[in-house]
Each structure stands twice: as structure tokens, then as C-alpha cells.
Enzyme design. Structure first.
Site, PDB file in Angstrom:
ATOM      1  CE  LYS A   1      -4.282   0.904   2.527  1.00 53.54           C
ATOM      2  NZ  LYS A   1      -4.873   0.710   3.855  1.00 53.54           N
TER       3      LYS A   1
HETATM    4  C1  E4P Z   1      -8.168   1.815   4.041  1.00 54.89           C
HETATM    5  O1  E4P Z   1      -7.515   0.896   3.610  1.00 54.89           O
HETATM    6  C2  E4P Z   1      -7.972   2.443   5.358  1.00 54.89           C
HETATM    7  O2  E4P Z   1      -7.288   1.524   6.186  1.00 54.89           O
HETATM    8  C3  E4P Z   1      -9.232   2.783   6.094  1.00 54.89           C
HETATM    9  O3  E4P Z   1     -10.387   2.354   5.414  1.00 54.89           O
HETATM   10  C4  E4P Z   1      -9.269   4.152   6.645  1.00 54.89           C
HETATM   11  O4  E4P Z   1     -10.486   4.358   7.307  1.00 54.89           O
HETATM   12  P1  E4P Z   1     -10.736   5.468   8.427  1.00 54.89           P
HETATM   13  O5  E4P Z   1     -11.117   6.741   7.755  1.00 54.89           O
HETATM   14  O6  E4P Z   1     -11.856   4.907   9.251  1.00 54.89           O
HETATM   15  O7  E4P Z   1      -9.450   5.588   9.218  1.00 54.89           O
END
Ligand code: E4P
Length: 221
Positions: free
Chosen positions: A83
């Protein structure tokens, strides 16, 4: 639609995986930090439990660091997707890692243009964050509609977008239904949202009634 769990919590991952619900996992540095302990052990364990794609995020912000970390992350398992953030260095790393056969998830996407560029750079997944847009008074789901429309416009062309739309920053079950109606490829869910999706008060009442009626028979099965 694939369901990923958005967590680094091993107990939750085992719980939902045992129900056959998980196609993959997404993590991020904040989720890792929430668990404490040694992140290396956690990342290794997740890739063992889950057969599908497991997104592990780099923390370097410059190209060469991302490549180095991406390759190290990939050693945790063949199902690791690296990522990277939606930045110029992130896209450069995406192109390079992809060319070496390492799949990439481009994260922190907040506009259709960012989605288009991340897909162009070869990402396997692009992660638009809808809840964080809702939080600032924008309709996050509109972003998913726009990206889906753009990708679909080119789906039968030679230069179509191969990236899968991974709907991230999901806050509640309605987000999941809307993402499925739009035709997003993947949703990544916090464990609490997946828990809510399982439940219905009529299921609980129905089960209670079935069991009390059966008791009246004073019989076994
Ligand atoms: C995506 O891969 C992220 O880990 C995640 O969905 C972020 O979400 P949040 O806005 O609840 O931190």
C-alpha cells in the site's frame, strides 16, 4: 463484491475468517499502532491466516524508501499487496513495484482524478476514502459513483483501467449497500460494521420463539 476486513486485530480476523466472510485484509499504520506489540509478528500472522490479498502499508514518503519497504513487506507472504500513498513518489513506486510483479494498493484517494492517475500507474487496487469525505460535509459515495462511471466508460477499450475500486473508510452498513449497488469491486470494513451487518432484531426474536416452541415438545433431535 469482495469483502475485506480493515483491521490488524488478529482476533477479529480469525472470527470473521472462520465464518467464510473474508476475501482479504487492509491495514494501515494507524491500525497497526492500535494493536501494539510487534507489527512484524502481526503482519506475518495475518498473511498466514488469510488466503486472499493483504494490504500492508509503507511508511516511507520517498520513492527509494517505498521500494525498499515494499519489497520487505512482500516477504511476509505471496498474498501481500503493497500500500502506497497517493503522492508523486507513491505513483512512481506503484509503477516500479507493479513492473516487478508486486501488486499495489494506492491509498488516500479523495478525487476522481487521483483515482484515474493511480489506475493509470498500474495499481491493482485504488482506495477512495468515503467516510473521511462525509466527515467534512462531502458525499463520499459520489466519489465511488464517479470513479465507477469513468472506469466503465473505458471497459471495452484497449486502454481500459484494470484497477479494482476498493471502497475504504466505511463507517456503517448503508455505505456497504450503496457501494454494492454502484458495483464497486471491494469494500473494506471495520469489524464493528461487519458485526452490524450480521444482526437483525427479527432474527433474534424469531430464534427465541422457535426455541421456546420446541421446548414445549420435550423432545430431542
Ligand atoms: C483503508 O484501507 C484504510 O485503512 C481505512 O479504510 C481508513 O479508514 P478510516 O477513515 O476509518 O481511518
Amino acid at each position: 463484491m469482495k469483502i475485506f476486513l480493515d483491521t490488524a486485530n488478529l482476533e477479529s480476523i480469525r472470527k470473521f475468517n472462520d465464518m467464510g466472510l473474508l476475501d482479504g485484509i487492509t491495514t494501515n499504520p494507524s491500525l497497526m499502532s492500535k494493536e501494539g506489540g510487534n507489527p512484524k509478528d502481526i503482519m506475518e500472522e495475518i498473511t498466514k491466516i488469510i488466503k486472499g490479498d493483504v494490504s500492508l502499508e509503507v511508511v516511507s514518503t520517498e520513492y527509494s524508501g517505498m521500494i525498499e519497504e515494499g519489497k520487505r513487506l512482500r516477504q511476509y507472504g505471496k498474498n501481500v499487496v503493497v500500500k502506497v500513498p497517493m503522492t508523486p513518489d507513491g505513483l512512481k513506486a506503484c509503477k516500479h513495484l507493479t513492473s516487478e510483479g508486486i501488486p499495489v494498493n494506492v491509498t488516500l484517494i479523495f478525487s476522481p482524478n487521483q483515482a484515474l492517475l493511480a489506475a493509470k500507474s498500474g495499481a491493482k487496487y485504488i482506495s477512495p476514502f468515503i467516510g473521511r469525505l462525509d466527515d467534512i460535509g462531502k458525499d463520499g459515495m459520489n466519489l465511488i459513483r464517479d470513479i465507477k462511471k469513468i472506469f466503465d466508460n473505458y471497459k471495452d477499450e484497449d486502454d481500459d483501467f484494470k484497477a479494482q475500486i476498493l471502497v475504504a473508510s466505511i463507517r456503517h452498513p448503508i455505505h456497504v449497500i450503496d457501494a454494492a449497488k454502484i458495483g464497486a469491486h471491494v469494500v473494506t470494513l471495520p469489524p464493528a460494521v461487519l458485526d452490524k451487518m450480521l444482526q437483525h432484531p427479527l432474527t433474534d426474536i424469531g430464534l427465541e420463539n422457535f426455541l421456546s416452541d420446541w421446548k414445549k415438545l420435550k423432545a430431542g433431535i
